[in-house]
Scaffold this active site. Structure first.
Site, PDB file in Angstrom:
ATOM      1  N   ASN B  71     107.660   3.792  -7.131  1.00 24.56           N
ATOM      2  CA  ASN B  71     107.271   5.188  -7.223  1.00 24.56           C
ATOM      3  C   ASN B  71     106.940   5.534  -8.658  1.00 24.56           C
ATOM      4  OD1 ASN B  71     109.132   7.335  -8.619  1.00 24.56           O
ATOM      5  ND2 ASN B  71     110.516   5.780  -7.779  1.00 24.56           N
ATOM      6  N   GLY B  74     106.659  10.898 -11.744  1.00 23.38           N
ATOM      7  CA  GLY B  74     106.403  11.548 -13.023  1.00 23.38           C
ATOM      8  C   GLY B  74     107.245  12.797 -13.228  1.00 23.38           C
ATOM      9  N   ASN B 101     120.810  16.451 -13.019  1.00 27.02           N
ATOM     10  CA  ASN B 101     120.135  15.390 -13.770  1.00 27.02           C
ATOM     11  C   ASN B 101     119.120  16.049 -14.702  1.00 27.02           C
ATOM     12  OD1 ASN B 101     117.828  13.452 -14.252  1.00 27.02           O
ATOM     13  ND2 ASN B 101     119.239  12.076 -13.233  1.00 27.02           N
ATOM     14  N   ASN B 129     119.111  11.521 -17.843  1.00 29.36           N
ATOM     15  CA  ASN B 129     118.162  10.474 -17.473  1.00 29.36           C
ATOM     16  C   ASN B 129     117.422  10.020 -18.726  1.00 29.36           C
ATOM     17  OD1 ASN B 129     116.117   8.914 -16.447  1.00 29.36           O
ATOM     18  ND2 ASN B 129     115.303  10.462 -15.055  1.00 29.36           N
ATOM     19  N   CYS B 132     113.640   7.099 -17.189  1.00 23.61           N
ATOM     20  CA  CYS B 132     112.538   7.211 -16.241  1.00 23.61           C
ATOM     21  C   CYS B 132     111.365   6.371 -16.720  1.00 23.61           C
ATOM     22  CB  CYS B 132     112.085   8.662 -16.076  1.00 23.61           C
ATOM     23  SG  CYS B 132     110.652   8.770 -14.982  1.00 23.61           S
ATOM     24  N   GLY B 245     121.520   1.254  -6.672  1.00 23.02           N
ATOM     25  CA  GLY B 245     120.476   0.241  -6.569  1.00 23.02           C
ATOM     26  C   GLY B 245     120.418  -0.414  -5.204  1.00 23.02           C
ATOM     27  N   GLY B 267     120.076   6.189  -2.779  1.00 24.38           N
ATOM     28  CA  GLY B 267     118.766   6.683  -3.196  1.00 24.38           C
ATOM     29  C   GLY B 267     117.717   6.504  -2.121  1.00 24.38           C
TER      30      GLY B 267
END
Lengths: 253, 305
Positions: B71, B74, B101, B129, B132, B245, B267
């Site tokens: 993914n 953005g 976050n 974060n 990213c 993960g 996730g």
């Protein structure tokens, strides 16, 4: 919106490698609207991992139909489903067509597999309204006329019907279209939708299009299916939640 | 009454069970609430928030890969202000720890976001974060820079009394070095891992399958990498770890806890089966009973190496 284990009734092969999957699921069949879609988990395994989105093709009692072609791993598995297999469905998702309204003729415009949502829409359009269908494909092999009404066909190579694209074919019928109070319902590749949008703007036709996008969840959390909005260019719309059906004037294709 | 105690502690934070929902896979809670009772979840981590709204990357943002997905969203998000005004009221209806976050392009922006959000009492903690992979400024630019990660941790800690969790990138040689500096600068916990940088091409057009060219790989494909990173941190640094993960089932949760996680985040699975997190709770309890484990937290770091 729910996640549900449904039962496969059968897989029907139409011409040209197009398949219909018939599924028994009263919960979905009794609540879904034309133009909405379902996100289907084709297997319990982790490959393919993600669900596959399909528009609702038709509904019959407690059964519904999905239309697909064999394109990759996921659809290959779907094509091999048998009576009694269970299938994991998430839906109904998105917004459907606004087919109730002040028009006298519904004009269906479909390109290739874009034919998928129309059998159900045609069934639901109220009696008394006319329905005419314009169907396009690159060649005769991609033309899908399943359960369409009053069909005109266009192929890019001229192997069936009018030689040219489906929007050029609409243009050939412009006089007829202008004589009636029409509303266009369309689904197909972006190139077709782009040309159709221009055609509708020039001729001031009402038009709703069903759009397609890669997506993961189908219900708004992954943000994977953005589409540009004409009203607010600082923010994308989501195909899954704000669509997949849009007024053609609201999106940049 | 539960026979097994599923509650876990991550530094100063208490969760009723180890299952948290990962940032970017749960939006701001409202869609997920149609599929599961948020009150039964350990905690929710919001979609990354930035100071101002972000439009995100143009399509195509997502592509499936073998047992995973790439993914490049953005960091599309509503921004801190709209979050507080329009999104928090819904989340407040639930009795579930809310972790915000934060993703930013500059150190100052991290600090500014934290300053504003820390005033909201419904927020239990922050997840920073710094990893990213899909934005030009910030993101991995920070995630690959030990001193930047240290500085962000220190500055964010200086403006909030709430726990600060730093979400680390696996796209580095030694993730434990990053965990070490987070601890040194007062960070309360580590979330590991964020996505792995990956790409995919269309062999007919020779174009990348996602517009951003590269994206973040998630899903079961990355689970072994994530487990190794959790283990590395556990063995080298004394800091609580939230393992992330490719978790697809309850066994994966146990595995992450054995490797050193105090809690875990789900996730990609939320996209596929949003009801799954609840379904797993029962299985976790059964496993503990069968193995005579009174408190699930006893599993954390219980590897036999």
């Amino acid at each position: 919106m729910l996640v549900i284990e449904a039962l496969v009734d059968k897989v029907i092969e139409l011409d040209n490698q197009i398949f219909l999957l018939k599924i028994h699921c009263p919960e979905i069949a009794n609540s879904i609207k034309p133009g909405q879609f379902l996100n289907v988990r084709v297997s319990e395994n982790i490959y393919p991992l993600l669900r596959r989105p399909f528009s609702i093709c038709n509904v019959e009692g407690d059964y519904f139909y999905l239309m697909f072609n064999v394109f990759g791993e996921g659809t290959k598995i779907l094509a091999s489903k048998k009576y009694g297999d269970s299938i994991d469905i998430l839906g109904p998702l998105g917004n459907g067509f606004n087919y109730i309204g002040d028009y006298d003729t519904a004009v269906i415009v479909a390109g290739g597999l874009g034919a998928a949502p129309f059998p159900y829409l045609i069934k639901k359009i109220e009696k008394g309204k006319n329905i005419i269908s314009f169907i396009g494909g690159k060649t005769y092999r991609e033309v899908i006329t399943h359960e369409m009404k009053n069909i005109s066909i266009a192929t890019d190579d001229g192997s069936l019907g009018f030689k040219g694209n489906v929007v050029e074919l609409l243009n050939e019928h412009l006089e007829l279209l202008k004589k009636n109070k029409i509303k266009i319902f369309a689904c197909g590749p972006n190139s077709m939708l782009r040309a159709l949008k221009e055609f509708c703007l020039i001729n001031n036709f009402e038009c709703e299009v069903s759009t397609e996008s890669a997506m993961a969840c189908g219900f708004g959390i992954c943000q994977g299916c953005p589409i540009e909005s004409t009203k607010n260019q600082d923010k994308y719309l989501l195909v899954c939640k704000d669509g997949p059906v849009f007024n053609v004037r609201d999106i940049i294709i | 009454m539960n026979i097994v105690d599923l509650s876990v502690q991550v530094g100063p934070l208490n969760f009723r069970n180890p299952i948290l929902l990962a940032s970017g896979t749960v939006g701001y809670g409202n869609e997920m609430s149609e599929f599961l009772d948020l009150n039964k979840i350990g905690g929710i981590v919001t979609k990354s928030l930035s100071l101002k709204p972000r439009k995100g990357n143009p399509p195509q943002r997502i592509v499936e890969t073998p047992s995973g997905m790439l993914n490049a969203i953005g960091l599309a998000n509503v921004g801190v202000e709209v979050f507080l005004k329009e999104k928090i009221p819904f989340l407040k209806k639930y009795d579930v720890p809310l972790i915000c976050n934060i993703a930013a392009s500059t150190i100052e922006e991290y600090v500014e976001c934290t300053k504003i959000l820390t005033e909201e009492e419904a927020i239990s903690a922050f997840e920073i974060n710094v990893s990213c992979p899909n934005v030009k400024e910030g993101g991995l630019q920070f995630g690959n820079d030990i001193s930047a990660v240290g500085k962000i941790t220190e500055k964010v800690k200086s403006v909030t009394r709430k726990p600060v969790i730093v979400k680390l990138s696996p796209n580095v040689s030694y993730i434990s070095e990053f965990a070490k500096i987070v601890k040194q600068e007062g960070g309360d916990a580590i979330s590991a891992i964020n996505t792995l940088v990956g790409t995919a091409f269309d062999i007919n057009t020779r174009k990348p399958k996602i517009k951003n060219v590269t994206g973040g790989l998630s899903g079961p494909a990355i689970k072994p990498v994530a487990l190794a990173k959790v283990l590395e941190i556990k063995q080298k640094v004394d800091i609580p770890i939230i393992g992330i993960g490719g978790i697809m089932n309850w066994k994966d949760i146990i595995e992450f806890m054995i490797a050193g996680s105090s809690a875990i985040q789900i996730g990609t699975l939320n996209f596929i089966n949003p009801a799954a997190p609840i379904e797993m709770l029962q299985s976790l309890e059964s496993y503990c009973m069968k193995n005579k484990i009174e408190k699930i937290s006893q599993l954390t770091g219980s590897y036999q190496i």
